[in-house]
Scaffold this motif. Structure first.
Motif: not given
Ligand code: UDP
Ligand code: MG
Length: 319
Positions: A1-4, A109-114, A116-121, A161-165
């Motif tokens: 994955m590329n840099e943040l 910010s937490q969504f983005v962290e998870v 990237r780190k947990d490789d969650a889509q 709900g709909d709040f998601r990444l």
């Protein structure tokens, strides 16, 4: 994955008569995005507002290069607005959020962290529902999830709900679904992918009032169940078998009675009850057939899910 720092997050924000919330949202967005280590842009979707929301969106899109909007020709509903936003968002990931600041920027910010780190889509927010909502709304919501999960082929996580990444791959998967009746909660679950939950505190709406009353929510729930389960169609076969079985037993009993004690005439009341019961059941089952048929009819017309009257968007990644 590329840099943040090379990552771009696109926020998709539906707007329906939110002239009071839009400026507050923009203020919060500018403040939050200045802190973020990644790039972000916003795509507002004006869902046929009749107040000055659109004028505000035009203004902010003119002021900021990373603010875009599209505007529907009329109100098409939040689900469709989210789809339209995804059709036009260009980021590596898309975050769906409400404009009323009930979805806090800190959680992103937490969504983005998870992601990237947990490789969650897919990373979705689970609201702490004890705060603002009424006990009645919480209860009906819980019943809906229980009922839905009992019947549907793809269970829904409660409180999501709909709040998601959504990773780009998820966005592309969702965009490839041809259906017009877009019950998003069900579609998120249907497309699959590795999914993680992140809890967040949901504050009260910053301004204005919610546009979802109980009647709207009921219809929404009905839409969801009909588009994700065929159980209501099948149950009639089983009920039919059950009723026929008891009718058969009762018939046998009547014949037996007649043979042993001779012809007996009474039975008017049981006849009337039986006829009414079966009549009611048949009407219900026809009504349910109608629910499905009506949706089939609407899908079969192949009308586009939404009409854009005006837009100012970044170049779409694919047509
Ligand atoms: N919304 C929309 N179209 C509609 C109704 C609502 O785009 O027909 C938007 C609204 O502007 C907000 C989001 O959907 O950004 C959530 O709406 P609301 O806050 O009224 O719902 P609640 O938070 O009560 O579920
Ligand atoms: Mg809200």
């Amino acid at each position: 994955m590329n840099e943040l720092s090379d990552v771009k997050i696109s926020l998709v924000v539906p707007v329906f008569n939110e002239e009071a919330s839009v400026p507050l949202f923009m203020e919060a967005f500018l403040k939050a995005s200045a802190q973020w280590p990644f790039a972000a842009d916003v795509t507002f979707v004006n869902d046929g507002s009749s107040d000055s929301s659109l004028a505000l969106l035009r203004y902010y899109a003119g002021e900021h290069a990373n603010v875009h909007y599209l505007s529907f020709s009329r109100n098409f509903g939040k689900e469709v607005a989210l789809s339209a936003g995804m059709d036009h968002a260009v980021g590596d990931a898309v975050v769906l959020m409400d404009v009323d600041l009930q979805h806090p920027f800190e959680a992103i910010s937490q969504f983005v962290e998870v992601w990237r780190k947990d490789d969650a889509q897919m990373v979705y927010g689970v609201r702490n529902a004890d705060n603002e909502e009424t006990a009645m709304k919480r209860w009906t919501s819980r019943q809906f999830y229980r009922f839905f999960n009992m019947m549907a082929h793809t269970p829904l996580p409660e409180g999501g709900g709909d709040f998601r990444l959504l990773d780009r791959r998820v966005v592309d998967a969702l965009r490839s679904l041809p259906e017009r009746n877009r019950f998003m909660k069900g579609l998120y679950a249907w497309v699959g992918f590795k999914t993680c939950a992140v809890p967040y505190e949901q504050p009260a709406r910053v301004a204005g009032t919610s546009s979802f009353n109980y009647w709207k929510l009921w219809n929404f729930a009905l839409d969801g169940i009909v588009s994700f389960s065929t159980w209501p169609l099948r149950v009639w076969s089983y009920l039919g078998v059950l009723v026929a079985f008891f009718a058969f037993l009762y018939g046998g009993w009547v014949i037996f009675q007649t043979m042993v004690w001779g012809v007996s005439v009474p039975g008017y009341a049981s006849l009337a009850v039986g006829v009414m019961f079966l009549g009611g059941m048949q009407l219900i089952s026809i009504g349910i057939l109608g629910e499905y048929l009506g949706r089939l009819f609407i899908e079969s017309k192949g009308r586009p899910p939404y009409i854009v009257a005006e837009k100012q968007v970044a170049d779409a990644p694919t047509a």
